[in-house]
Design a protein around this motif. Structure first.
Motif, PDB file in Angstrom:
ATOM      1  N   MET A 100       1.025  -0.839   0.131  1.00  0.00           N
ATOM      2  CA  MET A 100      -0.411   0.076   0.077  1.00  0.00           C
ATOM      3  C   MET A 100       1.176   1.171   0.298  1.00  0.00           C
ATOM      4  O   MET A 100       1.717   1.285   0.705  1.00  0.00           O
ATOM      5  CB  MET A 100      -0.967   0.207   1.102  1.00  0.00           C
ATOM      6  N   ARG A 134       2.227   4.644   0.654  1.00  0.00           N
ATOM      7  CA  ARG A 134       2.164   5.255   2.572  1.00  0.00           C
ATOM      8  C   ARG A 134       3.465   6.952   1.959  1.00  0.00           C
ATOM      9  O   ARG A 134       4.475   6.071   2.278  1.00  0.00           O
ATOM     10  CB  ARG A 134       2.908   4.313   3.502  1.00  0.00           C
ATOM     11  N   ASN A 135       3.070   7.464   2.793  1.00  0.00           N
ATOM     12  CA  ASN A 135       3.944   8.626   2.133  1.00  0.00           C
ATOM     13  C   ASN A 135       4.591   8.881   0.641  1.00  0.00           C
ATOM     14  O   ASN A 135       6.533   8.968   0.734  1.00  0.00           O
ATOM     15  CB  ASN A 135       5.113   8.512   3.171  1.00  0.00           C
ATOM     16  N   ALA A 172      -1.688  -3.533   4.963  1.00  0.00           N
ATOM     17  CA  ALA A 172      -2.364  -4.187   6.310  1.00  0.00           C
ATOM     18  C   ALA A 172      -3.671  -3.543   5.786  1.00  0.00           C
ATOM     19  O   ALA A 172      -3.503  -1.908   5.882  1.00  0.00           O
ATOM     20  CB  ALA A 172      -1.250  -3.537   7.594  1.00  0.00           C
ATOM     21  N   TYR A 200       6.186 -11.408   9.838  1.00  0.00           N
ATOM     22  CA  TYR A 200       5.012 -10.388   9.841  1.00  0.00           C
ATOM     23  C   TYR A 200       4.223  -9.730  10.705  1.00  0.00           C
ATOM     24  O   TYR A 200       4.094  -8.542  11.791  1.00  0.00           O
ATOM     25  CB  TYR A 200       4.439  -9.314   8.757  1.00  0.00           C
ATOM     26  N   LEU A 208       3.674  -3.896  19.473  1.00  0.00           N
ATOM     27  CA  LEU A 208       2.295  -3.813  20.406  1.00  0.00           C
ATOM     28  C   LEU A 208       2.866  -3.924  21.577  1.00  0.00           C
ATOM     29  O   LEU A 208       1.385  -3.722  22.126  1.00  0.00           O
ATOM     30  CB  LEU A 208       0.643  -4.473  20.098  1.00  0.00           C
ATOM     31  N   PHE A 265       1.213   3.932  22.624  1.00  0.00           N
ATOM     32  CA  PHE A 265      -0.017   2.658  23.007  1.00  0.00           C
ATOM     33  C   PHE A 265      -0.972   3.284  22.736  1.00  0.00           C
ATOM     34  O   PHE A 265      -0.914   4.754  24.183  1.00  0.00           O
ATOM     35  CB  PHE A 265       0.121   1.406  24.177  1.00  0.00           C
ATOM     36  N   GLU A 317      -6.178   9.905  17.253  1.00  0.00           N
ATOM     37  CA  GLU A 317      -4.974   9.345  17.338  1.00  0.00           C
ATOM     38  C   GLU A 317      -5.099   7.993  16.636  1.00  0.00           C
ATOM     39  O   GLU A 317      -6.563   8.071  17.459  1.00  0.00           O
ATOM     40  CB  GLU A 317      -4.506   9.436  18.081  1.00  0.00           C
ATOM     41  N   ASN A 365      -0.922  10.057  12.146  1.00  0.00           N
ATOM     42  CA  ASN A 365       0.644  10.019  11.328  1.00  0.00           C
ATOM     43  C   ASN A 365       0.271   8.003  10.812  1.00  0.00           C
ATOM     44  O   ASN A 365       1.553   7.543  11.789  1.00  0.00           O
ATOM     45  CB  ASN A 365       2.100  10.216  12.044  1.00  0.00           C
ATOM     46  N   VAL A 366      -0.418   8.217  10.104  1.00  0.00           N
ATOM     47  CA  VAL A 366      -0.805   6.285   9.928  1.00  0.00           C
ATOM     48  C   VAL A 366       0.272   5.726   8.764  1.00  0.00           C
ATOM     49  O   VAL A 366      -0.498   5.500   8.004  1.00  0.00           O
ATOM     50  CB  VAL A 366      -1.748   5.930   9.428  1.00  0.00           C
ATOM     51  N   ASP A 367       2.154   6.218   8.661  1.00  0.00           N
ATOM     52  CA  ASP A 367       2.627   5.327   8.544  1.00  0.00           C
ATOM     53  C   ASP A 367       2.169   3.531   8.114  1.00  0.00           C
ATOM     54  O   ASP A 367       3.474   3.286   7.613  1.00  0.00           O
ATOM     55  CB  ASP A 367       4.139   5.682   8.285  1.00  0.00           C
ATOM     56  N   ARG A 368       2.239   3.446   9.466  1.00  0.00           N
ATOM     57  CA  ARG A 368       2.094   1.606   9.457  1.00  0.00           C
ATOM     58  C   ARG A 368       0.734   1.624   9.897  1.00  0.00           C
ATOM     59  O   ARG A 368       0.457   2.719  11.087  1.00  0.00           O
ATOM     60  CB  ARG A 368       2.844   1.739   9.947  1.00  0.00           C
ATOM     61  N   GLU A 369       1.201   0.276   9.941  1.00  0.00           N
ATOM     62  CA  GLU A 369      -0.314  -0.246  10.435  1.00  0.00           C
ATOM     63  C   GLU A 369      -0.361  -0.274  12.036  1.00  0.00           C
ATOM     64  O   GLU A 369      -1.316  -0.420  13.446  1.00  0.00           O
ATOM     65  CB  GLU A 369      -0.051  -2.398  10.753  1.00  0.00           C
ATOM     66  N   VAL A 370       0.491  -0.266  13.127  1.00  0.00           N
ATOM     67  CA  VAL A 370       1.643  -0.161  14.795  1.00  0.00           C
ATOM     68  C   VAL A 370       1.502   2.071  14.855  1.00  0.00           C
ATOM     69  O   VAL A 370       1.643   1.751  15.886  1.00  0.00           O
ATOM     70  CB  VAL A 370       2.314  -0.461  14.937  1.00  0.00           C
ATOM     71  N   GLY A 380       8.262   5.585   9.651  1.00  0.00           N
ATOM     72  CA  GLY A 380       8.717   4.665  10.426  1.00  0.00           C
ATOM     73  C   GLY A 380      10.171   4.001   9.278  1.00  0.00           C
ATOM     74  O   GLY A 380      10.150   4.087   8.231  1.00  0.00           O
TER      75      GLY A 380
END
Lengths: 285, 285
Positions: free
Chosen positions: A31, A33-34, A41, A255, A263, B17, B42, B45-50, B80
């Protein structure tokens, strides 16, 4: 690498509950991103805090089964609540989608455009101008990205609109649905996918996650056949089940382990044991 | 409307978290989505799922307390894992951040740039070239966006790097931290914010959510004072507590109710009752 552009409003972004379906996890899917590619995901199209399951991941997973050696990237540009007027050639949503798509085109070939929009125009007689506006929007998108012949797939509106919850005001959804279908007939290389039999979240406007998996499979069928999909597919449940039936590869398992560790759900010791197990598994494969 | 650009790597994007701190909810704060402004929520900044809690929402909330009549938007462009080389003038991350910032500039004035990067360069003697590269990157960003004098705030690297987990390889973090500090001294309108005393997630590389709230308050202090922050603020715990101490406004309450309804956590009847209660509350206010 190939890629797919996602445009439209919330049911293209996706609002299906993430916990309601098995996750799609696939080394060969990415996907944007930036301006760069990351492992896919869900949620892919994070226009809102409540973003969830849309049709594109199921499309991508079905594509991947037919193209096992290739990689597909999703370009998420759908925006919840957007009316068709928000997708006019000079509107920010359109200019932004074109900008994102051009980043993707630096490293991939866009092979399809997935569009779903109309709920926000299913009221106040918007249907009077919708067909002309939709044609203008879609033609501009193709022209700006120099994609005159890739399949452009338009999803129809579900029958539950206009009945309850947030969908209550969408009383003119049948008229808009008919115009979307008509537009697919009017334009070359453009196909219609029915939303027949798909069901809603409790909010009465958003497709639920199982329906989004089915919708994605229908979008892919239109892509593969270069033809409209005017009724649910006879083997739709089996096709949906196949999306997540394969065992995870070592990289996919890794992954998932990385995510759990990031997390705080596993310790570093447990994570490193999983890494070693995955490497052993990979060496065996 | 004013806005803030967020650039750098994962600790600017945020990996704290979400459940570890009270949420920041504020009618006057926005985030850029698809080239337009949406209510801040929040992860921004959704660059990743985490993606999780970063420093910018705390910065924004502290700003809002000092500017109660104004609106602030966050422009999330952190990525990230990115090394400084990924932020070279012609690299996709830099070009994408500039593109996003320009969408924001159509409707807002960028009043600060928040930068945090360095973990990915804390190894393999990258520190030998880091200072020149950082100066080039930051100068390019200012020039491209025509922001020669807005405060540019550089966060330092935390002391826990190089010790365990994903942070283990970042053994040269002290050298990089010193160069970031030095760069803030070298460049005009550029300030340094220490990461002293901040603590990590179990992964050993990402700032935990309570630390990100503290870091955001420090970034804001540097912005407000136009000065480096070289030690934790004496009243930092109180400032962090104040971020989420105010009662929610009717519109903020309604946002929360909409979210719960969209996620299927309340019925339509319950949601509409909440809407009516919020309207009554609003009329009384």
């Amino acid at each position: 690498m190939q890629s797919i552009l996602m445009v439209g409003q919330s049911n293209m972004a996706g609002r299906g509950f993430l916990t309601a379906v098995p996750p799609i996890l696939n080394d060969h899917l990415r996907m944007l991103r930036n301006g760069r590619w990351q492992q896919l995901a869900e949620p892919v199209n994070v226009d809102r805090e409540v973003a969830g399951v849309g049709p594109a991941p199921a499309f991508a997973q079905a594509w991947s089964a037919d193209h096992p050696a290739d990689t597909l990237g999703l370009i998420p540009c759908a925006e919840g609540g957007s009316a068709l007027a928000d997708w006019a050639p000079d509107a920010p949503l359109m200019r932004h989608a074109i900008s994102e798509a051009r980043f993707a085109q630096e490293t991939s070939e866009i092979v399809a455009i997935l569009w779903h929009q109309g709920e926000s125009d299913s009221l106040n007689l918007h249907y009077r101008t919708y067909r002309d506006q939709l044609r203008q929007t879609l033609t501009h998108l193709r022209t700006a990205l120099n994609l005159p012949t890739v399949p452009l797939i338009l999803g129809g509106l579900p029958a539950f609109l206009g009945q309850h919850g947030f969908g209550l005001s969408a009383t003119e959804a049948p008229q808009i649905d008919a115009l979307i279908h008509q537009t697919a007939s009017d334009l070359p290389h453009t196909y219609f996918v029915t939303a027949a039999d798909l069901t809603a979240n409790p909010d009465g406007i958003h497709l639920d996650a199982p329906s989004q998996r089915r919708f994605g499979v229908r979008y892919y069928q239109a892509f593969r056949q270069r033809a409209d999909v005017l009724a649910p597919l006879p083997d739709e449940p089996q096709r949906v089940a196949q999306l997540t039936a394969h065992p995870l590869t070592p990289a996919e398992t890794l992954y998932l382990q990385s995510k759990r560790f990031a997390l705080g759900q596993t310790t570093f010791t447990e994570f490193m044991a999983a890494v070693r197990a995955s490497q052993t598994q990979g060496a065996d494969a």
